[in-house]
Structure formats: structure tokens, C-alpha cells
Design a protein around this motif. Structure first.
Motif: not given
Length: 402
Positions: A36-37, A41, A43-44, A126, A129-130
Motif C-alpha cells: 500500500s505504501e 495508499f 485504498e485511502k 493491491g 485498490f490501485e
């Protein structure tokens, strides 16, 4: 890498629960947080609904997506496992992620994925989310993979959390008792985020109530509500999922969803999301029904529904995975059916001969076949037009004949 090479690399190099079982299960979120990092991030940057539970989480996720699509929103949908194609796992408004996006994501991040030793599931989360972030979805429905607390999807802070129910499945990871499993599933309940529990089960109710209290989260039990809405998904068990989906929509703030959107969304789940394998009728005369139900709770509802069908003879094409608790599921099957035992084509598949031997203990008799397709073809060739052929026992068995 080409798309095929990309998938081969994802499937073969890295542990994957779908293929291997227990060895692929990781008991922490270190890897997904690192990914995620690396991805900044994603998902944020999106709003989400998080859906967990033992049975019904896939159907409920698709219902939620369909309703929100009918309300005019751009809706991401992440589910697992897939039946036919990997891209089924990641959709926007019912359209699967383009193969090119999968390939470019892996190619771009391959060095990091290898160095970090990410699992198949972690990298797929991942990727989802992206993709949803890049495509600027209005909201994404995220289905938990396994458990909840330590599942790779559990790095999101959703608008609503949903837990459909608790049953004894995946006990080798999640605990041997319903309260132990409920504790893992309750791990998706977040601070101040409303949670909808599909079924009010006496053995586990307090686990959810306590967790919600500790997180200052509003808790709603959907089974306490009467529901007027119908769905195009035909399984009897979908009535519970309808209640759960409707309650979750009612708790979703900041989105405009009318009663008409709910009604249409529930009646158009298959059209809007391409959901397959849930009490799906593949043909008539003979009638062929397949269902991905594979644990005690799911199968008991499906096999009850099967009893209510009208037929002269019943033919059951049956295969399971090797970690299935056969002493729990085989007694649910009817003794007066003709069985076609087979092994799903994955490493975790239970050999058909072992399944046949075990089935005899419960007076379930039939023949073994070298593949799901051979078993299915034989059942179809033997069945008369007034018979029923049921295919199930495992998601992977259904996947081979759909």
C-alpha cells in the motif's frame, strides 16, 4: 511478460490459498501495508463497503454493487475466488479489469513483489485498490478473502462494514468454535463505522456487540427486519442476503439511493455484475443446477431447496477440496441420488476414490471419474428429461462446467 506469463508467474511463484490451502495463509498485514505504501495508499483515496462472513458474502457484495450501479454510481467490486477468469475478481460496473492493467501492474511492481515475497492474494488486493483509485470509482465493494482481522483487505476504513453470518469453515485458520471464528470476522469492525450483521446467532451475538461497543460503532442485525424486496438470484439462501444488503445500503451515508434503485438493483444482480454459480440453472430438460455452496451451513440450505424440486431421478456430480470436513457435509446429501464423484483440477482437490469411499459410509453410492467434465458428461448422458443434475461441493467443481 504477456498476460498469460503474468498469470502463470502470479499463480506459480507465490503462495495462494485457492491452490495450496493452509500454507498460503499469512497471519499479519505487514506485506499488504508495505505494498500500500509503495502504491501511495490507493485504498485511502476511495470510499468502500467491507463485506465479510462465512456464507453469502459474495452474493451480498454483488447485490450491493448492483444497487449502487442502479443509483448511477461508478462502483468497484472486488471478490474472490474467480470461477473462470482471474479478471472476474476486479470489476467496475460489471466490467472486468482489462488484462493489460493486470500485466502492467505486475511488470511495474515485480521487483518489489518478489523482494517482499507477497502472496497471490496480497498482490491482487493491491492491484484492485490501485485500479479503483486510478479509475476514480465513487465507491468500491470489497469482499473479505478469509477471516477478517488479518485479511489483506482489512487495511481499509469503510463507510459500512458487513458480516453476513458465522459458520464452521476454514477452522484450520480461524478457530474451532463459532465464537473464535466470530472474533476473527469481527476484526473488520472499525472505530465509528456502522456494522450490519446479517444473522443474529445466539452463540456469537455477544462477540459482535462487544467489539462494536469497544469501537463505538453502531451495530444492526439485519435478520430482525422484514424485507419486501425480491432478487433475480434464485437460491433460498438469498433471502437472508437481501436483508443484509438492504440494511447496509440504509446505513450508507452520503449516497442517494432510492427504493426504486434498491428494487431494480436486486432484480438485476446477474445483468449488472455477471455473478455466476449461485443456484444457477444451466439448462432445462434435463434441468441442470450448479451451486458453489461448500460448507455445512451453505449446503444444508441448498440441498433442502433441491429436495423441493420435482424430478424422477437425481444425479449429483460431486467433488470437494481435501481440507473439507466430510463427516459434517456428507450426511446432508440425499441417499436416493446417483453420484458421480470427481476431483476438482487443483492441487487441493480430494481424489475422487477417497471421496467415494467416504461417501459409502453415509450410504451415498456412485462411480468415480477422472475429471469433473467426464463426471458431468456422464450424468448428462444418463439423465432423462424429467431428471435433475446437480453440480457442486466446491467452487472449483462448478468453475469447470460453467
Amino acid at each position: 511478460m504477456t498476460y498469460k506469463e503474468t498469470l502463470d508467474w502470479m499463480f506459480s511463484q507465490l503462495p495462494m490459498y485457492q491452490k495450496q490451502g493452509k500454507t498460503a495463509f499469512k497471519k499479519d498485514l505487514t506485506n499488504i501495508l508495505a505494498l500500500s505504501e509503495k502504491l501511495n495508499f490507493p485504498e485511502k483515496k476511495i470510499k468502500t463497503i467491507h463485506v465479510g462472513g462465512t456464507n453469502g458474502k459474495g452474493s451480498t457484495s454483488h447485490m450491493l454493487a448492483s444497487i449502487l450501479q442502479e443509483a448511477g454510481y461508478k462502483v468497484g467490486l472486488y471478490t474472490s475466488p474467480h470461477l473462470k477468469n482471474f479478471t472476474e475478481r476486479i470489476k467496475i460496473n460489471g466490467e472486468e479489469i482489462p488484462e493489460q492493467n493486470v500485466t502492467s501492474f505486475i511488470n511495474k511492481n515485480k521487483a518489489f513483489l518478489e523482494k517482499q515475497q507477497l502472496s497471490f492474494f496480497e498482490m491482487t488486493v493491491g492491484l484492485a485498490f490501485e485500479y479503483f483509485s486510478t479509475e476514480k470509482v465513487d465507491i468500491a465493494i470489497i469482499e473479505v478473502g478469509l477471516g477478517g482481522r488479518l485479511d489483506s483487505t482489512n487495511i481499509i476504513t469503510p463507510e459500512v462494514s458487513v458480516i453476513t453470518n458465522i459458520g464452521l469453515d476454514h477452522t484450520q485458520f480461524l478457530g474451532e468454535t463459532l465464537p473464535e471464528i466470530a472474533f476473527e470476522k469481527a476484526g473488520i469492525i472499525k472505530k465509528g463505522v456502522p456494522v450490519v450483521i446479517g444473522e443474529e446467532q445466539e452463540e456469537v451475538k455477544q462477540v459482535f456487540v462487544n467489539k462494536a461497543l469497544s469501537e463505538n460503532a453502531l451495530i444492526v442485525f439485519a435478520s430482525g427486519f422484514e424485507e419486501i424486496f425480491k432478487t433475480d438470484l434464485l437460491g433460498d439462501y438469498q433471502k437472508k442476503n437481501v436483508k443484509t444488503a438492504v440494511r447496509a445500503i440504509k446505513k450508507l451515508e452520503g449516497f442517494k439511493v432510492t427504493e426504486e434503485n434498491i428494487k431494480k438493483g436486486l432484480l438485476n444482480v446477474v445483468k449488472n455484475t455477471s455473478l455466476k454459480g449461485r443456484w444457477q440453472i444451466l439448462q432445462n430438460s434435463p434441468k441442470v443446477i450448479c451451486d458453489t455452496a461448500h460448507n455445512k451451513e451453505g449446503l444444508s440450505i441448498v440441498l433442502n431447496q433441491l429436495k423441493n424440486e420435482r424430478f424422477v431421478n437425481l444425479h449429483i456430480v460431486l467433488g470437494v477440496v481435501s481440507d473439507k470436513k466430510l463427516d459434517e457435509v456428507l450426511p446432508l446429501f440425499p441417499k436416493d441420488a446417483n453420484y458421480y464423484f470427481c476431483k476438482p483440477d487443483i492441487p487441493r482437490g480430494l481424489p475422487a476414490a477417497i471421496l467415494e469411499e467416504k461417501a459409502k459410509e453415509f450410504k451415498l453410492f456412485g462411480k468415480t471419474f477422472l475429471s469433473v467434465k467426464k463426471a458431468f458428461d456422464k450424468a448428462i448422458s444418463v439423465a432423462n428429461q424429467d431428471d435433475i443434475v446437480y453440480v457442486g461441493g466446491s467452487t472449483f467443481v462448478v468453475a469447470e462446467i460453467i
